[in-house]
Motif scaffolding. Structure first.
Motif, short mmCIF file in Angstrom:
data_model
loop_
_atom_site.label_atom_id
_atom_site.label_comp_id
_atom_site.label_asym_id
_atom_site.label_seq_id
_atom_site.Cartn_x
_atom_site.Cartn_y
_atom_site.Cartn_z
N UNK A 355 0.81 -1.22 0.00
CA UNK A 355 0.00 0.00 0.00
C UNK A 355 0.84 1.27 0.00
N UNK A 356 2.14 1.15 0.13
CA UNK A 356 2.99 2.33 0.14
C UNK A 356 2.90 3.12 -1.17
N UNK A 357 2.90 2.49 -2.36
CA UNK A 357 2.74 3.28 -3.59
C UNK A 357 1.42 4.03 -3.64
N UNK A 463 -5.36 11.68 -19.97
CA UNK A 463 -4.82 10.36 -19.60
C UNK A 463 -3.60 10.61 -18.72
N UNK A 464 -3.46 9.79 -17.71
CA UNK A 464 -2.35 9.96 -16.77
C UNK A 464 -1.71 8.60 -16.51
N UNK A 465 -0.41 8.61 -16.31
CA UNK A 465 0.31 7.37 -15.99
C UNK A 465 1.40 7.68 -14.97
N UNK A 466 1.69 6.69 -14.12
CA UNK A 466 2.74 6.84 -13.12
C UNK A 466 3.38 5.48 -12.86
N UNK A 497 5.16 -0.17 -8.45
CA UNK A 497 3.76 0.00 -8.82
C UNK A 497 3.66 0.72 -10.15
N UNK A 498 2.51 0.58 -10.77
CA UNK A 498 2.20 1.30 -11.99
C UNK A 498 0.73 1.65 -12.01
N UNK A 499 0.41 2.82 -12.53
CA UNK A 499 -0.98 3.26 -12.58
C UNK A 499 -1.26 3.91 -13.92
N UNK A 516 -11.83 10.90 -12.23
CA UNK A 516 -10.74 10.07 -12.74
C UNK A 516 -10.99 8.62 -12.39
N UNK A 517 -10.75 7.72 -13.33
CA UNK A 517 -10.86 6.29 -13.07
C UNK A 517 -9.68 5.58 -13.72
N UNK A 518 -9.22 4.51 -13.07
CA UNK A 518 -8.05 3.85 -13.61
C UNK A 518 -7.77 2.51 -12.96
N UNK A 519 -6.59 2.00 -13.21
CA UNK A 519 -6.17 0.71 -12.66
C UNK A 519 -4.75 0.85 -12.12
#
Length: 650
Positions: A355-357, A463-466, A497-499, A516-519
């Motif tokens: 859960x840290x990310x 669109x967002x990514x991390x 992690x990746x989002x 915002x919605x994502x995975x």
């Protein structure tokens, strides 16, 4: 050195300390030339017993192949010598007097170490008469002799030596006197008392000498009847065998002199409780431990390990585990050790890292999108973050707490009207506690992300990514109660992690709404490690786990308002995250081949999030502060945290 010695006898003990069931048959071979040879664990059906191992108090059963009792071994024929040698007997303890031994020395089984403990001094109960005494004289003489087992200091010293020798020997032992019925019979009665056998069982096993020695008794009786046929009908067992009144005389004297068998053992023989516990562990295995049938979850797994270790080198030796377990059996409670022994804290620590990310992403995302930057402008920033989490105990799993504090230094660059990118490096300190154990986790992390607005960064769909990755230094300390010591361990690992998400920014003066919605995919990898510090230090397997989550966030921020030289803008974010896989982390530890599995207290599939924030800007300086809360359904988990952000744009 202590561990070396324990491991050196591990193979022997694991062979001899086999798991025994209440229905295990007595398969001790019958020796023609030593007819009273038998296993202390029970009487064969062919000699009047049940043919099964004896039960003991506290749901225990006797172990076979630990202690054998016998008559003298001086007349062993070759076949019996081969048979008895095949039993891997490590010690032959002879209770006879030197004169008895000179007349008929032992044929010591192959591989056994011979020891003489002169129990009777200058007198032996095996042959105390001249001529043919009356029944009254026989009974009285033997009863006096048996009472001396309790009252005579020299005799008591002999029995103390025997029991201490049996306790300290690493393997299987045999003890015997001349006929294997009096001195041997009292030794066996003491051992069975220590084991927790019932008075009926102790008496029946004592009287079984009459059956095992039936042929010898008949032969001796026939010799007397040849001389004096008038004695036909005499009960010769009282002369050449045993009588219940003999053993009862000793037992009665124990009560008269000491008040209890335990007092006789400790005060009369000078045994310590550690001695008694070692002997009992050698002889008895408990099918269930106190309260074990009622435990669930991690507590049940811990109790199962404590039970299984009865068949390890820790049992039947002078170890902290052996003393703890036997005293727990006496007390009727495991005292909470079942929740501590398995190392739940390692599962909780893995859960925290997973859960840290999420927490770091939640803290820095509002400050890295670049929406308030001009094209080509860069902001460098420093974000301080911290929080406290707790998960309630449930279903045999102890509650857990988590504390963290850290900072991330980074930069955000707006490339054009549509895109921005950011990166950062940081450090996070974490502490996880559960079941009287603590893990300290130091994480060096890096993060990189970007945002693309299809119309513009400030408004419309985006669109967002991390992606995040961190190196983990892991230090653990587990404190066990009941004198079992402290275990420490350390390892290294990684968290990542990746989002990916889609969203929409909707300006609605005087506020802006962002949906915002994502995975998100998060993973943790911790290397295997071995704890140190006590008997119950565990070897922990690798922990490798990933979880996938769906997330939805709704952010509402008020348009900036001027306050003297500063512009301020409050905001609120509420969100929901659904973990698609099993949210609980699991640790597996092993000791002497026995495994213990523990699950984390945190186990939320559904996580509700709320963040309150306030940003302020003065020229190129930008500052933001926030307070967040997370509430999960599994284990009633809650997390409260805060962050402070300061940036400079140029």
């Amino acid at each position: 050195m202590r561990n070396v010695l324990l491991y050196s006898v591990a193979v022997v003990l694991l062979l001899s300390f086999k798991t025994t069931s209440a229905h295990e048959a007595i398969t001790t071979p019958i020796l023609i030339s030593a007819p009273n040879f038998r296993d202390l664990a029970g009487i064969s059906a062919s000699h009047g017993g049940t043919g099964l191992v004896n039960p003991t108090s506290n749901d225990g059963v006797m172990r076979t192949g630990v202690f054998y009792r016998s008559d003298a071994l001086g007349n062993l024929n070759n076949a019996d010598f081969v048979t008895i040698s095949s039993l891997r007997i490590g010690g032959d303890i002879d209770l006879r007097t030197p004169s008895e031994i000179n007349q008929n020395p032992d044929r010591v089984p192959a591989g056994a170490i011979y020891t003489n403990v002169n129990i009777a001094g200058t007198q032996s109960l095996s042959n105390p008469f001249r001529g043919i005494p009356s029944q009254e004289v026989v009974l009285n003489t033997f009863q006096i002799g048996y009472r001396a087992f309790v009252t005579d200091p020299t005799v008591r010293a002999g029995f103390r030596t025997v029991l201490n020798t049996l306790a300290q020997d690493p393997g299987t032992d045999l003890f015997h006197c001349a006929s294997g019925k009096d001195r041997t019979g009292w030794t066996a009665a003491l051992l069975e008392s220590i084991a927790g056998a019932s008075p009926t069982t102790i008496m029946n096993d004592y009287l079984a000498s009459n059956t095992y020695l039936a042929g010898v008794i008949t032969s001796q009786a026939q010799s007397i009847l040849t001389v004096d046929p008038g004695l036909s009908g005499t009960y010769f067992n009282q002369l050449f065998g045993v009588d219940p009144s003999y053993l009862q005389a000793s037992l009665n004297q124990v009560i008269a002199s000491y008040g209890s068998m335990d007092a006789y053992l400790t005060q009369g023989l000078g045994l310590t409780h550690a001695d008694i516990y070692v002997l009992r562990a050698k002889m008895v295995v408990y099918k269930t431990l106190p309260g074990q049938s009622g435990f669930t979850g991690n507590a049940a797994s811990g109790a199962t390990l404590l039970n299984a270790l009865q068949n390890s080198p820790l049992s039947g030796h002078y170890t902290a585990y052996n003393y703890y377990l036997q005293s727990a059996v006496d007390a009727g409670t495991l005292g909470g050790i079942q929740t501590q022994v398995g190392g739940q804290v390692h599962a909780d620590a893995a859960s925290y890292l997973l859960r840290q990310p999420l927490l770091i992403d939640q803290d820095i995302t509002p400050y890295t999108n670049g929406c308030d930057l001009r094209e080509g402008q860069t902001r460098v920033w420093l974000a301080g973050l911290g929080g406290n989490s707790a998960s309630d105990g449930h279903s045999g799993i102890a509650s857990s707490t988590e504390n963290s504090a850290g900072s991330v230094f980074g930069a955000t660059y707006r490339m054009n009207n549509h895109a921005s990118a950011n990166l950062g490096i940081g450090y996070n300190w974490g502490s996880v506690g559960s079941a009287d154990a603590t893990v300290t986790i130091n994480t060096v992390l890096s993060t990189i992300g970007g945002r693309f607005g299809f119309l513009a960064l400030e408004a419309g769909p985006f669109m967002e990514a991390r992606a995040d990755a961190g190196w983990v230094d892991y230090q653990s300390r587990r404190v066990l109660g009941a004198g079992l010591g402290t275990q420490t361990g350390n390892t290294n690992g990684a968290v990542y992690s990746g989002k990916v998400s889609l969203g929409d920014v909707i300006p609605l003066t005087p506020f802006t709404v962002m949906l915002q919605t994502g995975v998100r995919l998060a993973g943790v990898s911790l290397g295997s490690f071995k704890e140190n510090g006590s008997d119950l230090a565990l070897n922990f397997h690798d922990i490798n786990k990933t979880v996938t989550s769906l997330l939805v966030d709704l952010n509402v921020s008020l348009d900036r308002k001027q306050l003297e030289d500063w512009t301020i803008a409050p905001s609120v974010t509420i969100g929901y995250e659904r973990v698609l896989s099993n949210p609980q982390a699991e640790s597996i530890g092993t000791l002497y081949g026995f495994a213990v599995t523990q699950n984390s207290a945190y186990g939320s599939h559904n996580l509700m999030k709320a963040v309150l924030g306030l940003s302020a800007q003065h020229d190129a300086v930008n500052a933001k502060a926030g307070f967040n809360a997370l509430v999960g359904d599994g284990g009633k988990s809650t997390c409260l945290g805060g962050q402070l952000f300061i940036g400079y744009s140029f």
